[in-house]
Structures are given as C-alpha cells and as structure tokens.
Write a protein that holds these residues in place. Sequence first.
Motif, PDB file in Angstrom:
ATOM      1  N   LEU A 181       6.917 -28.137   9.779  1.00  0.00           N
ATOM      2  CA  LEU A 181       5.707 -28.951   9.831  1.00  0.00           C
ATOM      3  C   LEU A 181       4.619 -28.261  10.648  1.00  0.00           C
ATOM      4  N   PHE A 182       5.009 -27.714  11.802  1.00  0.00           N
ATOM      5  CA  PHE A 182       4.030 -27.041  12.647  1.00  0.00           C
ATOM      6  C   PHE A 182       3.450 -25.803  11.964  1.00  0.00           C
ATOM      7  N   ASN A 183       4.303 -25.078  11.246  1.00  0.00           N
ATOM      8  CA  ASN A 183       3.810 -23.899  10.529  1.00  0.00           C
ATOM      9  C   ASN A 183       2.776 -24.272   9.472  1.00  0.00           C
ATOM     10  N   LEU A 184       2.929 -25.445   8.880  1.00  0.00           N
ATOM     11  CA  LEU A 184       1.923 -25.919   7.924  1.00  0.00           C
ATOM     12  C   LEU A 184       0.624 -26.287   8.643  1.00  0.00           C
ATOM     13  N   LEU A 185       0.758 -26.966   9.793  1.00  0.00           N
ATOM     14  CA  LEU A 185      -0.412 -27.356  10.569  1.00  0.00           C
ATOM     15  C   LEU A 185      -1.138 -26.144  11.139  1.00  0.00           C
ATOM     16  N   ALA A 186      -0.369 -25.083  11.395  1.00  0.00           N
ATOM     17  CA  ALA A 186      -0.934 -23.881  12.019  1.00  0.00           C
ATOM     18  C   ALA A 186      -1.061 -22.730  11.036  1.00  0.00           C
ATOM     19  N   SER A 187      -1.155 -23.031   9.761  1.00  0.00           N
ATOM     20  CA  SER A 187      -1.359 -21.983   8.762  1.00  0.00           C
ATOM     21  C   SER A 187      -2.786 -21.438   8.877  1.00  0.00           C
ATOM     22  N   LYS A 188      -3.042 -20.287   8.306  1.00  0.00           N
ATOM     23  CA  LYS A 188      -4.388 -19.721   8.365  1.00  0.00           C
ATOM     24  C   LYS A 188      -5.426 -20.623   7.703  1.00  0.00           C
ATOM     25  N   PRO A 189      -5.134 -21.220   6.533  1.00  0.00           N
ATOM     26  CA  PRO A 189      -6.111 -22.159   5.960  1.00  0.00           C
ATOM     27  C   PRO A 189      -6.391 -23.349   6.880  1.00  0.00           C
ATOM     28  N   SER A 190      -5.352 -23.855   7.559  1.00  0.00           N
ATOM     29  CA  SER A 190      -5.552 -24.993   8.462  1.00  0.00           C
ATOM     30  C   SER A 190      -6.395 -24.603   9.667  1.00  0.00           C
ATOM     31  N   ILE A 191      -6.125 -23.426  10.216  1.00  0.00           N
ATOM     32  CA  ILE A 191      -6.897 -22.963  11.368  1.00  0.00           C
ATOM     33  C   ILE A 191      -8.348 -22.739  10.984  1.00  0.00           C
ATOM     34  N   ARG A 192      -8.545 -22.115   9.817  1.00  0.00           N
ATOM     35  CA  ARG A 192      -9.913 -21.881   9.376  1.00  0.00           C
ATOM     36  C   ARG A 192     -10.627 -23.203   9.097  1.00  0.00           C
ATOM     37  N   TYR A 193      -9.911 -24.174   8.572  1.00  0.00           N
ATOM     38  CA  TYR A 193     -10.493 -25.494   8.316  1.00  0.00           C
ATOM     39  C   TYR A 193     -10.928 -26.144   9.629  1.00  0.00           C
ATOM     40  N   PHE A 194     -10.105 -25.990  10.679  1.00  0.00           N
ATOM     41  CA  PHE A 194     -10.462 -26.537  11.991  1.00  0.00           C
ATOM     42  C   PHE A 194     -11.746 -25.911  12.502  1.00  0.00           C
ATOM     43  N   TYR A 195     -11.846 -24.570  12.419  1.00  0.00           N
ATOM     44  CA  TYR A 195     -13.056 -23.895  12.881  1.00  0.00           C
ATOM     45  C   TYR A 195     -14.261 -24.299  12.034  1.00  0.00           C
ATOM     46  N   ASP A 196     -14.055 -24.438  10.736  1.00  0.00           N
ATOM     47  CA  ASP A 196     -15.140 -24.782   9.821  1.00  0.00           C
ATOM     48  C   ASP A 196     -15.615 -26.214  10.050  1.00  0.00           C
ATOM     49  N   ARG A 197     -14.670 -27.130  10.208  1.00  0.00           N
ATOM     50  CA  ARG A 197     -15.025 -28.548  10.333  1.00  0.00           C
ATOM     51  C   ARG A 197     -15.544 -28.899  11.721  1.00  0.00           C
ATOM     52  N   ASP A 198     -14.858 -28.417  12.769  1.00  0.00           N
ATOM     53  CA  ASP A 198     -15.149 -28.866  14.130  1.00  0.00           C
ATOM     54  C   ASP A 198     -15.609 -27.771  15.087  1.00  0.00           C
ATOM     55  N   GLY A 199     -15.333 -26.496  14.762  1.00  0.00           N
ATOM     56  CA  GLY A 199     -15.635 -25.447  15.729  1.00  0.00           C
ATOM     57  C   GLY A 199     -17.030 -24.867  15.609  1.00  0.00           C
ATOM     58  N   TYR A 200     -17.480 -24.630  14.365  1.00  0.00           N
ATOM     59  CA  TYR A 200     -18.722 -23.908  14.126  1.00  0.00           C
ATOM     60  C   TYR A 200     -19.676 -24.698  13.240  1.00  0.00           C
ATOM     61  N   TYR A 201     -20.959 -24.618  13.563  1.00  0.00           N
ATOM     62  CA  TYR A 201     -21.992 -25.209  12.713  1.00  0.00           C
ATOM     63  C   TYR A 201     -22.157 -24.386  11.442  1.00  0.00           C
ATOM     64  N   ASP A 202     -22.180 -23.059  11.605  1.00  0.00           N
ATOM     65  CA  ASP A 202     -22.356 -22.141  10.488  1.00  0.00           C
ATOM     66  C   ASP A 202     -21.024 -21.444  10.199  1.00  0.00           C
ATOM     67  N   GLU A 208     -13.025 -13.569  11.284  1.00  0.00           N
ATOM     68  CA  GLU A 208     -11.673 -13.541  10.721  1.00  0.00           C
ATOM     69  C   GLU A 208     -10.650 -13.045  11.737  1.00  0.00           C
ATOM     70  N   GLU A 209     -11.090 -12.201  12.659  1.00  0.00           N
ATOM     71  CA  GLU A 209     -10.183 -11.745  13.709  1.00  0.00           C
ATOM     72  C   GLU A 209      -9.796 -12.897  14.625  1.00  0.00           C
ATOM     73  N   GLU A 210     -10.734 -13.830  14.830  1.00  0.00           N
ATOM     74  CA  GLU A 210     -10.441 -15.025  15.620  1.00  0.00           C
ATOM     75  C   GLU A 210      -9.393 -15.889  14.928  1.00  0.00           C
ATOM     76  N   VAL A 211      -9.529 -16.054  13.615  1.00  0.00           N
ATOM     77  CA  VAL A 211      -8.549 -16.817  12.844  1.00  0.00           C
ATOM     78  C   VAL A 211      -7.181 -16.134  12.906  1.00  0.00           C
ATOM     79  N   GLU A 212      -7.165 -14.832  12.728  1.00  0.00           N
ATOM     80  CA  GLU A 212      -5.918 -14.069  12.765  1.00  0.00           C
ATOM     81  C   GLU A 212      -5.244 -14.178  14.129  1.00  0.00           C
TER      82      GLU A 212
END
Length: 330
Positions: A181-202, A208-212
């Motif tokens: 379950l945690f691996n799904l929550l912490a997948s690269k798409p999930s992490i990028r979604y977090f940054y896209d939705r809540d982390g960054y305006y643009d 990508e290095e931050e996501v990695e």
Amino acid sequence: MRIRTVLGGLLGTVGAAALGNRLLKRRASEFDHRLAGIERTYRWRGMEASYTVAGDPDDEEMLLLHGIHAGASSYEFEPIVERLAENYRVVAVDLPGFGRSERPPLVYSAGLYADFIRDFAADVTDEPIVVASSLTGAFAVDAADESEFAHLVLIGPTADTGDERPWLRTLIRSPVVGTTLFNLLASKPSIRYFYDRDGYYDPDRIDEEEVEYAWTSAHQPGARYAPASFASGTLDPDFDLQTELAALETPTTLVWGRDAELVPLREGRTLADAADLDLVVIDYATQLPHAEHPEKFVEYLTTELLEGELGVDADVGSSSGVGSDSDLET
C-alpha cells in the motif's frame, strides 16, 4: 474446490506483492547525499539523524526543518541551501524516519518530533533562526517554548491534517500489505501528483530530480513507519496553533504561497491577525514557495530578516521586490 482456488489466488497475489516490494527496494538501494555542504550525523535516543552543514561557521545560524510527506527530506531546501550559505551557517536536518536519517519502527508522534527539534537545536546550533515547513512548523512552535531560537520562520504551518485514523497507521505498518500500500502511495506518479496539486503553482517548475530523490527516499528500509503516522492523522499536535503562536515569545514570521489550497492563505491571515505576527505572501506559489521561488524567498531572509525591516503583512511578488512598510497588503 472453490475455496482452494480462492486461497491459491490470494497466496499468488501476496507472493507477487512481496516480490514487487523487493524489486522496488533493490531499485532504490542507492541513496546518496545530494545537498550542498558537509553531511554529519547526530545521535539521538539510540538512532542516528543525518544533517548537512554549509556556510561560514562565524555567520548567524539557520536551521532548516522539512515538511512531512511520504518522500520528505531536507532535499526540500536544495534550491536555497547554497544561496543561504552565502550569509548564514546553514544546518539542514533529516527528521527521524525520513531522508538519510534512521527509520526505526517507532510509533512516531508530534511530541517525539518536538523533542528532537528541541534537543538537536540545543546540541548542534546556538540560537538559530529556525525555518520550518508545513506540519513541522507546529513541531517547531512546540519546541520553541523551551528553546533559544533567534527567530521562527514558518512556511504554511498547520497543526491539523484531518481526522485521526489509527487503523490506517496499523495497516501501513503491516509487513506485506502495508508495504505494498505504501509503495502505491509513494510511487513516482503519486509523488509528482502531490507536487503538482499542492507543492507548486506552476507544474513546469517541478524538478524531475526532486521527484526521483523523493521516490528513492520513500523506498528506503523502514520508510513507511513515520508516514504511516502522518497519513493516519496521528502526527497532529494536541494543541491549537493559533493559541500557541499568540503565547510564544520567540519572534515569528509566517510565509505563505498566495495560491495555496492545502493550507490556504486565509488561515495564514487568521493566524497572523490573532497572534499579531508578520505575514509574507509570495505570489504564484502554493505550499513550497521556497522551492518554487528560491530567489524571492532568500531575498526576504537575507534582507528583511537580517535588517529587521519587515512590515506586518508583506507581499513578495513574482517580479517585484520584497514587501516593505510602503507596500503592505490591505
């Protein structure tokens, strides 16, 4: 026959999940130190915490405390560490359970993190300016009550991430199912979604290095234990942040991204008004204004904070300078 088929399917699913978890762990085995500066370790309650030091030892100290999420680490401050080190002795620490610090299977709590910040600051720094992000801002406020902090800079602080769900913490901490379950929550798409939705305006500013790096951090041994407490709401401190800030004697400044939705600007205004605090608002930013607009954030810290010129509620626009008494928000 049907029962045997169902059991066989379940065993196959569990086996596949366990194999997948091992493969992900192997892919994330190399986890290097990437912040500018010298990496050191701090021994605390039987575990080792990793921290990075940069800048002139004779300069005023600044302690950087990252926010809390599945892939959290001090790498959150990578865009500003070198800039800050030109004027400060910067200390950026990975909180226990995150980054390159050890991650024992503890039941992590707000009190544990407040105690860590209090002890780490006392042992490693000398009256630092403390910059803390999101939920960690509440931990820093708790720690400040018995610490010698020169100043608190809280980036979108919160003490309430939602209702408690202790059953979710138990589920995520379980061996095979929890890891999957945690691996799904912490997948690269999930992490990028977090940054896209809540982390960054643009979203184009997401590195990508931050996501990695966040993904690799989230797949280290024991990585799920601290986020399990966060996801279940059991890391929230047991106090009202507004009340604590109003009673705090440490000089405190709030920094907010104007377009933040996870912890919206109206909450920042409420905190600032109730506790009579300075509020800096950064345009075209959400939860990580220091990462999205590092130049403007550092400009505030190196100019306004050092010279003590900050007004009550200042704007840091995308093209304008740092706000002053003459261009406060109304």
